[in-house]
Design a protein around this motif. Sequence first.
Motif, short mmCIF file in Angstrom:
data_model
loop_
_atom_site.label_atom_id
_atom_site.label_comp_id
_atom_site.label_asym_id
_atom_site.label_seq_id
_atom_site.Cartn_x
_atom_site.Cartn_y
_atom_site.Cartn_z
N ALA A 21 0.81 -1.22 0.00
CA ALA A 21 0.00 0.00 0.00
C ALA A 21 0.84 1.26 0.00
CB ALA A 21 -0.92 0.00 1.21
N GLY A 22 2.03 1.17 0.59
CA GLY A 22 2.92 2.32 0.65
C GLY A 22 3.76 2.47 -0.60
N THR A 63 1.50 4.00 4.13
CA THR A 63 0.34 4.88 3.98
C THR A 63 -0.26 5.29 5.32
OG1 THR A 63 -1.05 2.92 3.75
CG2 THR A 63 -0.27 3.96 1.73
N ALA A 64 -0.08 4.43 6.32
CA ALA A 64 -0.62 4.71 7.66
C ALA A 64 0.46 4.43 8.69
CB ALA A 64 -1.85 3.86 7.94
N GLY A 65 0.51 5.25 9.72
CA GLY A 65 1.52 5.05 10.75
C GLY A 65 1.12 3.96 11.73
N GLN A 66 2.11 3.33 12.31
CA GLN A 66 1.85 2.36 13.35
C GLN A 66 2.41 2.85 14.67
OE1 GLN A 66 3.78 1.10 10.56
NE2 GLN A 66 5.64 0.22 11.42
N ASP A 67 1.74 2.47 15.76
CA ASP A 67 2.12 2.88 17.10
C ASP A 67 3.08 1.84 17.67
OD1 ASP A 67 2.39 3.72 19.68
OD2 ASP A 67 0.25 3.67 20.17
N THR A 147 4.62 6.96 17.86
CA THR A 147 3.22 6.54 17.71
C THR A 147 2.74 6.62 16.27
OG1 THR A 147 2.44 8.78 18.20
CG2 THR A 147 2.68 7.25 20.06
N GLY A 148 3.60 7.08 15.36
CA GLY A 148 3.21 7.20 13.95
C GLY A 148 4.35 6.84 13.03
N ILE A 149 4.89 5.63 13.17
CA ILE A 149 6.02 5.19 12.36
C ILE A 149 5.54 4.85 10.94
CG2 ILE A 149 7.76 3.39 12.05
CD1 ILE A 149 8.45 5.31 14.26
#
Length: 552
Positions: A21-22, A63-67, A147-149
């Motif tokens: 996705a990224g 596309t989305a960060g992970q915590d 919190t937004g890797i």
Amino acid sequence: MAVTVAADNTRRAVATIVTDAGTWGNDGGGGGVSDEPDIVYQGTTAQSRKVSTSPIGRSYTDTAGQDLTATDQRHMIYKINVTNYAALLTRTSPAVVLKVGSSSSAYYSYYVYGSDNYPPSGGWIVVPISPNVAGYRDATAGSPSLTGITYHSIVGDFSSTSKAENLVIDAIDYGAGLVMTGGTPDGTYDDFRSADEGTSTNRWGYVTSRAGVLYVVGGLAIGEDTSQTAAATQFTDDGGTVVWVNGWCETGFFRQRINLGNASTTVDLNNMTFVSRGLDNNTVGLGYSTTEDTRLVWTTVGTSGALTANGCVWQNLASMTLTSACTLTGCTVEAESITQSGADISESTIITTSAASAATLGDPTFGTSTDLHDVEFVQGGSGHALEIGSTGSYDLTNIGFTGYNAANGQTDSAVFVNVASGTVTLNILGGDSPSYRLPGGSTATVTIVVNPVTLLVHVEDIEDFSNIQNARVYVEADTGGPLSAGTVIINDLTDASGDASDTRTYASDQPITGWVRRATSGFGTVYKQAAITGSIGSANGLTISVLMVPDE
């Protein structure tokens, strides 16, 4: 039910441009980006780049960060390969750098490998990293948010030009490890490998193999699902070797958890060897300074099922936690901390690695056929073997102590008697008489009785053979034994079972003389005095039954 292995894991990328996705790109300039089909670990493609004498590499922006501050989601798992690793610069030049961050301008850098520490066998390396530990960071750009890797990159630098793609990264994951349930037939450690390394579309990197030895990154769990709920599981393994490696990880990441909370769960381990390569105050062997303890944590929970270990070896554990559903026989355990909780441990060696003034095994429960018995404690650290935290009498059956300070009151004496007052008696039934230490300010008394035997006087009514309570028993030493004649051995009233007893050590057999009487009418029937004679055996004691005649 068949064995099921699940991953407590989240996959961020499979290293395929059209699937992920990224966005895959270049770190350090360059042309177009394409999939690598020839140098692959997971799936069918990876991402590679030809790197020479300038630091460049490949990046991935999610596309989305992970915590990465969430429980069990604090570690990234990277799979990397350097095909001409001998040409790398040295690690701190730097040579191979992994970047983890919240953007291409806000990330932490880790100098993971160079020509001076790349494995001599070459090939794929699984690299676990927790960005939460500041001590592992070799460099920082901007202000990354844990919190937004979203940003991941691999960069290389070599001493010469490469002829082909030589720096490769494959699937990017984060998580905690693998869990196993089921078992028809019984599960084995190789089932973990088969689900991971043995399945190309998985290959999370938690379990790999080399020459029959299994290497573990992160945690393994038996008998529970990913939510740590107990599940019926049958597991049997024999003769294998499992090694937990090291990495840029947090305390507790390397772990084995066994859940015996289901009555149908049985775990049988025979002649297994478990090795931990982690370090207390982990440096990853690279000169870092942290307080992270990356040694293996072995945890057993639940008491409904059963764990049996025969002839197994555990090396370099941070801790081992057992329950009353566990039995260890003929094993060797090297650990800083052991929680027994009623487990049966026998015919085994425990190598203690606790620090000065600390004990490896606290609140032990001793026995002769169950609990702790026939065990040799060997000093492998600088502390105590055992900690006893309550007053009372303890029978140590064939417990040995090797390498501890022979003097009492030392930070490395064999036993820490952690009581403030009262009396603690250690009855040494075979084995060694241990040294001990009391805490500062304690007024407690520690009595060590070596190979004690018991004199038991049992009193009954001659007519109906009922037990006689509150009869006065008086026994003293007679001539011809190690005690001086006149020495009182028992001067006590019988209990509800008609018994009065004494336990102590005798250097040789001890002749005795004495009497039993109950002449006080307030206790009921009055009896005529009865004589006591005999000899207490120094090896087996003496039990005497006395029949009393009512005095009407």
